[in-house]
Design a protein around this motif. Structure first.
Motif, short mmCIF file in Angstrom:
data_model
loop_
_atom_site.label_atom_id
_atom_site.label_comp_id
_atom_site.label_asym_id
_atom_site.label_seq_id
_atom_site.Cartn_x
_atom_site.Cartn_y
_atom_site.Cartn_z
N ASP A 1 11.95 -4.91 -6.92
CA ASP A 1 11.43 -5.54 -5.71
C ASP A 1 12.39 -6.64 -5.31
O ASP A 1 12.92 -7.35 -6.18
CB ASP A 1 10.04 -6.13 -5.96
N HIS A 2 12.62 -6.78 -4.01
CA HIS A 2 13.56 -7.78 -3.50
C HIS A 2 12.93 -8.56 -2.36
O HIS A 2 12.09 -8.02 -1.63
CB HIS A 2 14.84 -7.10 -2.99
N ASP A 3 13.37 -9.79 -2.20
CA ASP A 3 12.94 -10.64 -1.09
C ASP A 3 14.15 -11.48 -0.70
O ASP A 3 14.39 -12.55 -1.26
CB ASP A 3 11.76 -11.51 -1.51
N GLU A 4 14.94 -10.92 0.21
CA GLU A 4 16.17 -11.59 0.66
C GLU A 4 16.36 -11.34 2.15
O GLU A 4 15.82 -10.37 2.69
CB GLU A 4 17.40 -11.03 -0.06
N TRP A 5 17.15 -12.15 2.80
CA TRP A 5 17.53 -11.95 4.19
C TRP A 5 16.31 -11.77 5.10
O TRP A 5 16.29 -10.93 5.99
CB TRP A 5 18.51 -10.78 4.35
N ASP A 6 15.26 -12.54 4.83
CA ASP A 6 14.00 -12.46 5.59
C ASP A 6 13.36 -11.08 5.54
O ASP A 6 12.67 -10.67 6.47
CB ASP A 6 14.23 -12.87 7.06
N THR A 7 13.60 -10.35 4.45
CA THR A 7 13.04 -9.00 4.30
C THR A 7 12.54 -8.83 2.87
O THR A 7 13.21 -9.22 1.92
CB THR A 7 14.11 -7.93 4.61
N ARG A 8 11.38 -8.21 2.74
CA ARG A 8 10.86 -7.81 1.43
C ARG A 8 10.97 -6.30 1.35
O ARG A 8 10.57 -5.59 2.26
CB ARG A 8 9.40 -8.22 1.30
N TRP A 9 11.53 -5.80 0.22
CA TRP A 9 11.62 -4.36 0.05
C TRP A 9 11.52 -3.98 -1.42
O TRP A 9 11.74 -4.79 -2.30
CB TRP A 9 12.87 -3.78 0.70
N VAL B 1 11.55 0.96 0.55
CA VAL B 1 10.47 0.73 1.50
C VAL B 1 10.44 -0.76 1.78
O VAL B 1 10.28 -1.58 0.86
CB VAL B 1 9.10 1.17 0.95
N SER B 2 10.61 -1.13 3.05
CA SER B 2 10.60 -2.53 3.41
C SER B 2 9.33 -2.87 4.19
O SER B 2 8.64 -1.98 4.70
CB SER B 2 11.83 -2.89 4.26
N GLN B 3 9.04 -4.15 4.25
CA GLN B 3 7.88 -4.65 4.99
C GLN B 3 8.30 -4.89 6.42
O GLN B 3 9.25 -5.61 6.68
CB GLN B 3 7.37 -5.95 4.37
N ARG B 4 7.61 -4.27 7.35
CA ARG B 4 7.87 -4.51 8.78
C ARG B 4 7.45 -5.94 9.10
O ARG B 4 6.36 -6.37 8.73
CB ARG B 4 7.07 -3.53 9.62
N ALA C 1 0.83 -1.21 0.00
CA ALA C 1 0.00 0.00 0.00
C ALA C 1 0.87 1.25 0.00
O ALA C 1 0.56 2.23 -0.69
CB ALA C 1 -0.93 0.00 1.21
N GLU C 2 1.94 1.23 0.75
CA GLU C 2 2.82 2.40 0.82
C GLU C 2 3.50 2.63 -0.52
O GLU C 2 3.61 3.77 -0.99
CB GLU C 2 3.85 2.25 1.93
N VAL C 3 3.95 1.58 -1.16
CA VAL C 3 4.58 1.72 -2.48
C VAL C 3 3.58 2.29 -3.47
O VAL C 3 3.93 3.19 -4.25
CB VAL C 3 5.17 0.37 -2.96
N GLU C 4 2.35 1.82 -3.46
CA GLU C 4 1.33 2.37 -4.36
C GLU C 4 1.10 3.85 -4.10
O GLU C 4 0.94 4.64 -5.03
CB GLU C 4 0.03 1.57 -4.25
#
Length: 120
Positions: A92-100, A113-116, A77-80
């Motif tokens: 878009d990335h999904d590494e090291w237990d983090t999506r950003w 912007v990463s996902q908490r 939602a924040e990215v949009e």
């Protein structure tokens, strides 16, 4: 003595345009003493640093060596929201237990912007 961040500074061709974008991103006003060469967003209520925008004659030409990372409970939602304000999605990335998501402001300055993580 420890350092603390005082300002985040961005060089840009159009200081007013970039400051207006970041004002919307941060939900903070551009202070009224802006000029053609500089604009300023004051410090946030929770001690967040102020942001300075200085006009320079040359455009950005390479990847930032340093950038700002933001965290959101709802990254998608924040990215949009940021895309609607004029940001550009880079990757878009999904590494090291983090999506950003890597984005660029209207003059190409990168930020993320990463996902908490749930429960934080």
């Amino acid at each position: 003595m420890a350092l603390r961040i005082h300002h985040i500074v961005l060089d840009c061709v159009d200081a007013s345009r970039v400051a207006t974008f970041w004002s919307e991103v941060l939900g903070r006003d551009v202070l009224p003493d802006a000029s053609a060469d500089a604009a300023f967003i004051g410090a946030g209520e929770a001690g967040e640093p102020g942001w300075l925008f200085f006009s320079v004659p040359e455009p950005k030409t390479a990847k930032n060596r340093m950038h700002v990372d933001f965290e959101s409970a709802d990254r998608d939602a924040e990215v949009e929201r940021l895309l609607a304000l004029g940001a550009t999605r880079v990757a878009d990335h999904d590494e090291w237990d983090t999506r950003w998501t890597v984005l660029q402001d209207p003059e190409g300055n990168e930020f993320c912007v990463s996902q908490r993580p749930a429960g934080d």
